[in-house]
Design a protein around this motif. Sequence first.
Motif, PDB file in Angstrom:
ATOM      1  N   PRO A   9     -23.112  13.178  35.980  1.00 53.60           N
ATOM      2  CA  PRO A   9     -24.279  13.943  35.524  1.00 53.60           C
ATOM      3  C   PRO A   9     -24.714  13.328  34.190  1.00 53.60           C
ATOM      4  CG  PRO A   9     -22.395  15.380  35.965  1.00 53.60           C
ATOM      5  CD  PRO A   9     -21.884  13.993  35.995  1.00 53.60           C
ATOM      6  N   ILE A  10     -25.951  13.516  33.832  1.00 50.49           N
ATOM      7  CA  ILE A  10     -26.331  13.068  32.489  1.00 50.49           C
ATOM      8  C   ILE A  10     -26.041  14.230  31.551  1.00 50.49           C
ATOM      9  CG2 ILE A  10     -27.896  11.170  33.005  1.00 50.49           C
ATOM     10  CD1 ILE A  10     -30.192  13.186  33.041  1.00 50.49           C
ATOM     11  N   TYR A  11     -25.426  13.926  30.415  1.00 48.55           N
ATOM     12  CA  TYR A  11     -24.887  14.974  29.551  1.00 48.55           C
ATOM     13  C   TYR A  11     -25.940  15.481  28.573  1.00 48.55           C
ATOM     14  CZ  TYR A  11     -20.671  13.174  31.604  1.00 48.55           C
ATOM     15  OH  TYR A  11     -19.727  12.779  32.516  1.00 48.55           O
ATOM     16  N   TYR A  12     -25.944  16.783  28.366  1.00 50.11           N
ATOM     17  CA  TYR A  12     -26.838  17.361  27.365  1.00 50.11           C
ATOM     18  C   TYR A  12     -26.430  16.863  25.992  1.00 50.11           C
ATOM     19  CZ  TYR A  12     -28.675  20.810  30.653  1.00 50.11           C
ATOM     20  OH  TYR A  12     -29.280  21.433  31.704  1.00 50.11           O
ATOM     21  N   HIS A  18     -17.179  15.940  24.686  1.00 52.62           N
ATOM     22  CA  HIS A  18     -15.820  16.478  24.609  1.00 52.62           C
ATOM     23  C   HIS A  18     -15.008  16.003  25.811  1.00 52.62           C
ATOM     24  CE1 HIS A  18     -16.811  19.498  27.609  1.00 52.62           C
ATOM     25  NE2 HIS A  18     -17.705  20.077  26.829  1.00 52.62           N
ATOM     26  N   GLY A  20     -13.971  17.385  28.427  1.00 50.03           N
ATOM     27  CA  GLY A  20     -14.463  17.778  29.754  1.00 50.03           C
ATOM     28  C   GLY A  20     -15.467  16.754  30.269  1.00 50.03           C
ATOM     29  N   ASP A  49     -29.038  13.646  28.928  1.00 43.41           N
ATOM     30  CA  ASP A  49     -30.118  14.537  29.361  1.00 43.41           C
ATOM     31  C   ASP A  49     -30.711  15.114  28.079  1.00 43.41           C
ATOM     32  OD1 ASP A  49     -31.683  16.333  30.716  1.00 43.41           O
ATOM     33  OD2 ASP A  49     -30.032  17.325  31.776  1.00 43.41           O
ATOM     34  N   TRP A 224     -34.229  20.601  34.241  1.00 50.58           N
ATOM     35  CA  TRP A 224     -33.429  20.203  35.409  1.00 50.58           C
ATOM     36  C   TRP A 224     -34.253  19.380  36.392  1.00 50.58           C
ATOM     37  CZ3 TRP A 224     -28.769  19.447  37.066  1.00 50.58           C
ATOM     38  CH2 TRP A 224     -27.706  20.041  36.388  1.00 50.58           C
ATOM     39  N   GLY A 256     -19.711  18.408  38.142  1.00 50.48           N
ATOM     40  CA  GLY A 256     -18.843  19.571  37.943  1.00 50.48           C
ATOM     41  C   GLY A 256     -19.295  20.736  38.809  1.00 50.48           C
ATOM     42  N   GLU A 258     -20.131  23.760  38.357  1.00 49.07           N
ATOM     43  CA  GLU A 258     -21.183  24.726  38.013  1.00 49.07           C
ATOM     44  C   GLU A 258     -22.580  24.188  38.265  1.00 49.07           C
ATOM     45  OE1 GLU A 258     -19.924  22.657  36.015  1.00 49.07           O
ATOM     46  OE2 GLU A 258     -20.931  22.487  34.084  1.00 49.07           O
ATOM     47  N   ILE A 259     -22.673  22.899  38.665  1.00 47.89           N
ATOM     48  CA  ILE A 259     -24.025  22.382  38.905  1.00 47.89           C
ATOM     49  C   ILE A 259     -24.207  21.982  40.374  1.00 47.89           C
ATOM     50  CG2 ILE A 259     -24.536  21.822  36.509  1.00 47.89           C
ATOM     51  CD1 ILE A 259     -23.740  18.970  36.958  1.00 47.89           C
ATOM     52  N   HIS A 285     -16.147  18.180  41.168  1.00 47.45           N
ATOM     53  CA  HIS A 285     -14.851  18.361  40.504  1.00 47.45           C
ATOM     54  C   HIS A 285     -14.806  19.715  39.808  1.00 47.45           C
ATOM     55  CE1 HIS A 285     -16.356  17.687  36.415  1.00 47.45           C
ATOM     56  NE2 HIS A 285     -17.029  16.644  36.868  1.00 47.45           N
ATOM     57  N   TRP A 287     -13.077  22.224  36.530  1.00 46.33           N
ATOM     58  CA  TRP A 287     -13.149  22.165  35.069  1.00 46.33           C
ATOM     59  C   TRP A 287     -11.784  21.877  34.475  1.00 46.33           C
ATOM     60  CZ3 TRP A 287     -16.091  27.438  34.585  1.00 46.33           C
ATOM     61  CH2 TRP A 287     -17.452  27.213  34.830  1.00 46.33           C
ATOM     62  N   LEU A 288     -11.810  21.197  33.361  1.00 42.57           N
ATOM     63  CA  LEU A 288     -10.603  21.115  32.533  1.00 42.57           C
ATOM     64  C   LEU A 288     -10.617  22.371  31.684  1.00 42.57           C
ATOM     65  CD1 LEU A 288     -10.088  17.671  30.804  1.00 42.57           C
ATOM     66  CD2 LEU A 288      -8.970  18.612  32.813  1.00 42.57           C
TER      67      LEU A 288
HETATM   68  N1  MSP Z   1     -27.432  17.991  31.840  1.00 42.99           N
HETATM   69  C1  MSP Z   1     -26.813  18.663  32.918  1.00 42.99           C
HETATM   70  C2  MSP Z   1     -26.568  17.716  34.083  1.00 42.99           C
HETATM   71  C3  MSP Z   1     -27.811  17.067  34.629  1.00 42.99           C
HETATM   72  S1  MSP Z   1     -27.431  15.944  35.910  1.00 42.99           S
HETATM   73  C4  MSP Z   1     -28.890  15.586  36.587  1.00 42.99           C
HETATM   74  C5  MSP Z   1     -25.470  19.223  32.462  1.00 42.99           C
HETATM   75  N2  MSP Z   1     -24.950  18.702  31.360  1.00 42.99           N
HETATM   76  S2  MSP Z   1     -23.585  19.156  30.680  1.00 42.99           S
HETATM   77  O1  MSP Z   1     -23.409  18.294  29.548  1.00 42.99           O
HETATM   78  O2  MSP Z   1     -23.603  20.568  30.429  1.00 42.99           O
HETATM   79  O3  MSP Z   1     -22.459  18.934  31.729  1.00 42.99           O
HETATM   80  C6  MSP Z   1     -22.297  17.676  32.310  1.00 42.99           C
HETATM   81  C7  MSP Z   1     -21.061  17.629  33.170  1.00 42.99           C
HETATM   82  O4  MSP Z   1     -19.916  17.813  32.353  1.00 42.99           O
HETATM   83  C8  MSP Z   1     -21.032  18.703  34.251  1.00 42.99           C
HETATM   84  O5  MSP Z   1     -20.715  18.101  35.498  1.00 42.99           O
HETATM   85  C9  MSP Z   1     -19.917  19.598  33.814  1.00 42.99           C
HETATM   86  O6  MSP Z   1     -19.207  20.151  34.890  1.00 42.99           O
HETATM   87  C10 MSP Z   1     -19.031  18.628  33.053  1.00 42.99           C
HETATM   88  N3  MSP Z   1     -18.166  19.383  32.171  1.00 42.99           N
HETATM   89  C11 MSP Z   1     -18.499  20.101  31.064  1.00 42.99           C
HETATM   90  N4  MSP Z   1     -17.382  20.746  30.645  1.00 42.99           N
HETATM   91  C12 MSP Z   1     -16.347  20.476  31.459  1.00 42.99           C
HETATM   92  C13 MSP Z   1     -14.996  20.791  31.495  1.00 42.99           C
HETATM   93  N5  MSP Z   1     -14.442  21.588  30.617  1.00 42.99           N
HETATM   94  N6  MSP Z   1     -14.255  20.216  32.469  1.00 42.99           N
HETATM   95  C14 MSP Z   1     -14.759  19.326  33.376  1.00 42.99           C
HETATM   96  N7  MSP Z   1     -16.029  19.025  33.371  1.00 42.99           N
HETATM   97  C15 MSP Z   1     -16.858  19.653  32.485  1.00 42.99           C
HETATM   98  O7  MSP Z   1     -24.954  20.097  33.145  1.00 42.99           O
END
Ligand code: MSP
Length: 510
Positions: A9-12, A18, A20, A49, A224, A256, A258-259, A285, A287-288
């Motif tokens: 996923p692209i991360y916020y 972190h 996770g 993201d 999204w 993850g 939740e998405i 997957h 969550w940690l």
């Molecule tokens: N920006 C959206 C994703 C858009 S993809 C088109 C997003 N970003 S996020 O930063 O909140 O999360 C990104 C990924 O990190 C998700 O798949 C999420 O499950 C994963 N994780 C965030 N915390 C986590 C844990 N504690 N453990 C495992 N993965 C976790 O959602």
Amino acid sequence: MGRFYVTTPIYYVNDAPHVGHAYCTVNADAMARWHRLIGDETKFLTGTDEHGQKVADAAEKNGLTPKEWTDRTSARFREAWDALGISYDDFIRTTEPRHYESVQKFLTRIYENGYIYKDVYQGLYCVSCEDYYTIDSSIDGKCPIHGRELTEMEEENWFFRLSVFEDRLLEYYAEHPGFVTPDTKRNEAYSFIKGGLRDISITRTSISWGIPVPWDEKHVFYVWYDALINYLTAIGYGRDDDEVEEWWPASHHLIGKEIIRFHCVWWPAMCMAAGLEPASHVQVHGWLLVGGQKLSKTMAAEGGVRLSDIAPVVLTNEFGVDPIRYYLLRETVLGNDGEFSHEGITSRYNTDLANNLGNLVARVTTVVSSKCAGVSPAAKTDSALRHEAEKAIADTAAAWNRFAPQSALEATWNLIGATNAYLEQHAPWKMEPGDAVDAVMGDALEAIRLVAILATPAMPGVCEEIWRRIGLSGTPADKTFDQSATWGQYAGGHRVGKGDPLFPRMKSDA
Ligand code: MSP
């Protein structure tokens, strides 16, 4: 040779990376490395993201413009991935011009195909999730994931006709049983679709931090809706049809739990609406958790760990890059939740790495130095270890191929265990130099060579070092798996170096 396109996923960028996030990225990296090893043409995409309310709020709180804030935070993700040895081929930022172009073209296509219309949105919204809720899906008016108050929203928005895709999605699921794995998550997505789909609001007028809607400039796309399209931007959607043709839909999205709804319901429907096949596979997957809780900034306040103390860069400095990668891949079955702890890392490190792998390499290189004059003997073709090795090769490969790093490593470690047992049985350190020692050592060296190949997707740095120590040039990933992972290729005649311990033991209270 196949094609393998893997994405995280692209991360916020509302906050720093972190562990996770690292969990997901390391899993994707190991998968990409495995597929390169078996000779697949591979593309590995990750990125950030950068639109949406949450990021705009974080920028404002820090006294920066969204652009300044996203530049800064996106760079922190790259630093973390560099520290973890992540071999991404492309890092996408949703604020890049290429993404604007692809999003606008993709959505114009859906608009022209008649799947987008204007209406008034009225309902509840969670800024942390960047997601809509109904009273029924909330918990006492609060977000079921973040527990925060939901915001009441009412605006004129553009809507996507998700509801018309219900039957096509169900059909797609029936025809593609492996679309979402593991099965439990597939069933979750399937039930969600079966339960009935509502159209979704995909634009905003209340914020300006987003990609403008080409046919109505007062609106920007909902975060999204722009984000999902990143998977196509990176392969040239709207800019290079041949590239899209080459890579789509050979795609595997690692996400993850939740998405799921976004990737397993919205995204395939969006692709259908734009006249494209959905992605070929979504691997979910868990969550940690720390102390049973999902990682969050408020953990420390509740008597738990501070997120910054378990930041990826802090962990790699403390334990080393490959041990952290190993721990993240080995400890939890992909799909389940897993508990993260320092004790857990230390215990895996001491048991699997120091006692098993490190000890094997140390024993073998020491005996070759003392009993074989430092020059390695060759492997025998009829070794008692051969069967164990062939089983480990087959099991490891099968596990990587089904996105199961934990089982892949377990299978590889079975070979390490069998080789250590083989050494104990023969005790070459007690023998006089000669053919008998050479025979045992040649086999052990061959097992080590194979382990270095099998474990290289997980621990590329350590495996390269092991490769060097047994006198081989290049890296375990230079030849394709088919060429190198067969018993009996260790020809011997190499200078074997003892070197420092690969994994000095850690105190268990580390
Ligand atoms: N920006 C959206 C994703 C858009 S993809 C088109 C997003 N970003 S996020 O930063 O909140 O999360 C990104 C990924 O990190 C998700 O798949 C999420 O499950 C994963 N994780 C965030 N915390 C986590 C844990 N504690 N453990 C495992 N993965 C976790 O959602």
